[in-house]
Scaffold this motif. Structure first.
Motif, short mmCIF file in Angstrom:
data_model
loop_
_atom_site.label_atom_id
_atom_site.label_comp_id
_atom_site.label_asym_id
_atom_site.label_seq_id
_atom_site.Cartn_x
_atom_site.Cartn_y
_atom_site.Cartn_z
N LYS A 1 -44.52 3.51 -15.76
CA LYS A 1 -45.34 4.48 -15.04
C LYS A 1 -46.82 4.23 -15.26
O LYS A 1 -47.63 4.28 -14.33
N LYS A 2 -47.19 3.92 -16.51
CA LYS A 2 -48.59 3.63 -16.82
C LYS A 2 -49.07 2.40 -16.08
O LYS A 2 -50.18 2.38 -15.52
N LEU A 3 -48.26 1.34 -16.07
CA LEU A 3 -48.65 0.11 -15.36
C LEU A 3 -48.77 0.36 -13.86
O LEU A 3 -49.71 -0.11 -13.22
N ASN A 4 -47.80 1.07 -13.30
CA ASN A 4 -47.85 1.38 -11.86
C ASN A 4 -49.07 2.23 -11.51
O ASN A 4 -49.71 2.01 -10.49
N ARG A 5 -49.37 3.19 -12.36
CA ARG A 5 -50.53 4.05 -12.10
C ARG A 5 -51.82 3.22 -12.15
O ARG A 5 -52.69 3.35 -11.30
N ARG B 1 -51.30 0.06 -9.26
CA ARG B 1 -50.92 0.40 -7.90
C ARG B 1 -51.35 1.80 -7.48
O ARG B 1 -51.19 2.17 -6.32
N GLY B 2 -51.83 2.60 -8.44
CA GLY B 2 -52.23 3.95 -8.12
C GLY B 2 -51.06 4.88 -7.86
O GLY B 2 -51.21 5.91 -7.22
#
Length: 94
Positions: free
Chosen positions: A65-69, A72-73
């Motif tokens: 989730k942290k990486l996606n946020r 990728r926002g």
């Protein structure tokens, strides 16, 4: 003529071009990073792509989730997050 590895500077220090980095950032599933590194090396040798860097990180839902946020926002988890073959700041991933 032998191929000499090139080195480049990152926030984490000097890294060899063509490096393979495998990191297990989760504890739920046992991951044999040495075995995976050997398999990646075998694949790169077979496909003649040894000069390319490969970074692989195993992470849990919170880490994903942290990486996606960040990249990728999107504040959701996904199965895979991949980056194209051009410079990205890998230190933040590892």
């Amino acid at each position: 003529m032998s191929h000499r590895p090139e080195f480049f500077q990152t926030a984490g220090g000097l890294v060899r071009s063509g490096a393979i980095r495998v990191f297990n950032g989760q504890r739920k599933i046992k991951v044999d990073c040495r075995f995976i590194r050997k398999q990646i090396q075998c694949l790169r040798t077979t496909t003649q792509t040894c000069s390319f860097d490969v970074g692989l990180k195993f992470t849990g839902h919170t880490g994903m989730k942290k990486l996606n946020r960040y990249y990728r926002g999107i504040g959701e988890t996904t199965d895979v997050l991949a980056f194209p073959n051009y410079p990205v700041c890998c230190e933040e991933l590892m």
